[in-house]
Design a protein around this motif. Structure first.
Motif, PDB file in Angstrom:
ATOM      1  N   UNK A  11       0.836  -1.208   0.000  1.00 19.19           N
ATOM      2  CA  UNK A  11       0.000   0.000   0.000  1.00 19.19           C
ATOM      3  C   UNK A  11       0.865   1.250   0.000  1.00 19.19           C
ATOM      4  N   UNK A  12       1.953   1.222   0.734  1.00 16.75           N
ATOM      5  CA  UNK A  12       2.870   2.366   0.750  1.00 16.75           C
ATOM      6  C   UNK A  12       3.522   2.553  -0.621  1.00 16.75           C
ATOM      7  N   UNK A  13       3.947   1.465  -1.237  1.00 18.48           N
ATOM      8  CA  UNK A  13       4.562   1.559  -2.566  1.00 18.48           C
ATOM      9  C   UNK A  13       3.560   2.070  -3.597  1.00 18.48           C
ATOM     10  N   UNK A  14       2.316   1.624  -3.503  1.00 15.17           N
ATOM     11  CA  UNK A  14       1.281   2.119  -4.410  1.00 15.17           C
ATOM     12  C   UNK A  14       1.033   3.607  -4.239  1.00 15.17           C
ATOM     13  N   UNK A  15       0.990   4.059  -2.991  1.00 16.43           N
ATOM     14  CA  UNK A  15       0.810   5.491  -2.721  1.00 16.43           C
ATOM     15  C   UNK A  15       1.985   6.314  -3.217  1.00 16.43           C
ATOM     16  N   UNK A  67      -4.857  11.249 -16.389  1.00 17.03           N
ATOM     17  CA  UNK A  67      -4.583  10.043 -17.169  1.00 17.03           C
ATOM     18  C   UNK A  67      -3.428   9.261 -16.561  1.00 17.03           C
ATOM     19  N   UNK A  68      -2.378   9.962 -16.181  1.00 17.50           N
ATOM     20  CA  UNK A  68      -1.206   9.304 -15.609  1.00 17.50           C
ATOM     21  C   UNK A  68      -1.543   8.638 -14.276  1.00 17.50           C
ATOM     22  N   UNK A  69      -2.268   9.340 -13.420  1.00 14.81           N
ATOM     23  CA  UNK A  69      -2.654   8.766 -12.135  1.00 14.81           C
ATOM     24  C   UNK A  69      -3.599   7.593 -12.341  1.00 14.81           C
ATOM     25  N   UNK A  70      -4.514   7.725 -13.301  1.00 11.46           N
ATOM     26  CA  UNK A  70      -5.458   6.641 -13.598  1.00 11.46           C
ATOM     27  C   UNK A  70      -4.706   5.379 -14.003  1.00 11.46           C
ATOM     28  N   UNK A  71      -3.724   5.507 -14.873  1.00  8.81           N
ATOM     29  CA  UNK A  71      -2.962   4.331 -15.319  1.00  8.81           C
ATOM     30  C   UNK A  71      -2.194   3.702 -14.159  1.00  8.81           C
ATOM     31  N   UNK A  72      -1.624   4.526 -13.302  1.00  9.86           N
ATOM     32  CA  UNK A  72      -0.895   4.000 -12.142  1.00  9.86           C
ATOM     33  C   UNK A  72      -1.834   3.321 -11.156  1.00  9.86           C
ATOM     34  N   UNK A  73      -2.995   3.904 -10.947  1.00  8.04           N
ATOM     35  CA  UNK A  73      -3.972   3.309 -10.030  1.00  8.04           C
ATOM     36  C   UNK A  73      -4.484   1.980 -10.569  1.00  8.04           C
ATOM     37  N   UNK A 135      -9.046   6.277  -7.608  1.00 10.26           N
ATOM     38  CA  UNK A 135      -8.245   6.535  -6.412  1.00 10.26           C
ATOM     39  C   UNK A 135      -9.106   6.408  -5.154  1.00 10.26           C
ATOM     40  N   UNK A 136     -10.366   6.828  -5.228  1.00 10.37           N
ATOM     41  CA  UNK A 136     -11.266   6.663  -4.090  1.00 10.37           C
ATOM     42  C   UNK A 136     -11.474   5.193  -3.772  1.00 10.37           C
ATOM     43  N   UNK A 137     -11.677   4.371  -4.798  1.00  9.01           N
ATOM     44  CA  UNK A 137     -11.846   2.936  -4.573  1.00  9.01           C
ATOM     45  C   UNK A 137     -10.581   2.307  -3.990  1.00  9.01           C
ATOM     46  N   UNK A 138      -9.414   2.744  -4.452  1.00  6.97           N
ATOM     47  CA  UNK A 138      -8.160   2.235  -3.877  1.00  6.97           C
ATOM     48  C   UNK A 138      -8.024   2.618  -2.414  1.00  6.97           C
ATOM     49  N   UNK A 139      -8.389   3.847  -2.079  1.00 10.43           N
ATOM     50  CA  UNK A 139      -8.294   4.299  -0.691  1.00 10.43           C
ATOM     51  C   UNK A 139      -9.254   3.529   0.208  1.00 10.43           C
ATOM     52  N   UNK A 140     -10.447   3.286  -0.277  1.00 11.19           N
ATOM     53  CA  UNK A 140     -11.427   2.542   0.528  1.00 11.19           C
ATOM     54  C   UNK A 140     -11.000   1.104   0.772  1.00 11.19           C
ATOM     55  N   UNK A 141     -10.325   0.522  -0.198  1.00 18.25           N
ATOM     56  CA  UNK A 141      -9.832  -0.848  -0.026  1.00 18.25           C
ATOM     57  C   UNK A 141      -8.532  -0.875   0.775  1.00 18.25           C
ATOM     58  N   UNK A 142      -8.001   0.298   1.072  1.00 24.01           N
ATOM     59  CA  UNK A 142      -6.721   0.459   1.785  1.00 24.01           C
ATOM     60  C   UNK A 142      -5.570  -0.169   1.010  1.00 24.01           C
ATOM     61  N   UNK A 143      -5.615   0.004  -0.314  1.00 30.92           N
ATOM     62  CA  UNK A 143      -4.555  -0.500  -1.165  1.00 30.92           C
ATOM     63  C   UNK A 143      -3.517   0.570  -1.477  1.00 30.92           C
ATOM     64  N   UNK A 144      -3.755   1.819  -1.033  1.00 28.66           N
ATOM     65  CA  UNK A 144      -2.735   2.866  -1.095  1.00 28.66           C
ATOM     66  C   UNK A 144      -2.677   3.519   0.269  1.00 28.66           C
ATOM     67  N   UNK A 145      -1.478   3.895   0.675  1.00 31.09           N
ATOM     68  CA  UNK A 145      -1.283   4.487   1.992  1.00 31.09           C
ATOM     69  C   UNK A 145      -0.074   5.411   1.920  1.00 31.09           C
TER      70      UNK A 145
END
Length: 182
Positions: A11-15, A67-73, A135-145
């Protein structure tokens, strides 16, 4: 490095990857904004095509961060084995783009159309909405931190190589630096 729970490190690496998008995006956006008219001039385009194309490309480069953030997410989602949810978000963004394009290109009611620039603006807004939802869905799943996990800090502080011996069985046992992790 063997860690008991790698989810916090992932999650830290994803963030960090999403934050790195901002650092990488700024110089590319500036370069794209400045180079847009030059590219059309080198292509020897008609003046109308050059003007409209430069406006489109400049607008697109301003909104390219989404677009860049979307691809990374989406890459974070793929890393977790979930490709269906990003697909649904992408389809929703495509539908939103199809709805916004005629409105921004041709206008509606008291709103005059923007032409080619409107197409770029509609695309950027649809991508920004998709990015925000992803990004909201990633945050809710706690997959980014944004907080460093203790295992990440401990691994970064070691100066020597990490000798890790992992045995995979019904219960995974790892031995690193004389400690056992399960």
């Amino acid at each position: 490095m063997c860690i008991r729970d790698r989810r916090s490190a992932a999650a830290y690496a994803g963030g960090q990857g999403l934050r790195l998008c901002l650092v990488l995006y700024v110089p590319v956006a500036i370069l794209g904004w400045l180079a847009a008219p030059w590219v059309f001039a080198v292509a020897n385009s008609d003046p109308i095509v050059s003007t409209e194309g430069s406006a489109y490309v400049r607008m697109y480069f301003l909104g390219g961060f989404a677009t860049l953030v979307q691809r990374s997410a989406v890459a974070v989602f793929r890393g977790h084995g979930n490709t269906f949810l990003p697909f649904i978000v992408a389809v929703g963004g495509l539908i939103l783009n199809a709805i916004l394009n005629p409105i921004f290109i041709y206008g509606r009611g008291y709103f005059d159309g923007m032409g080619v620039s409107g197409a770029a603006l509609a695309t950027v807004l649809a991508q920004a909405a998709s990015c925000l939802l992803t990004v909201t869905l990633l945050s809710r799943q706690r997959w980014i931190d944004s907080t460093k996990p203790p295992e990440f800090i401990r691994g970064a502080q070691s100066l020597g190589p990490v000798n890790c011996k992992c045995t995979y069985s019904w219960t995974r046992t790892c031995t690193a630096r004389g400690r056992r992790y399960r």
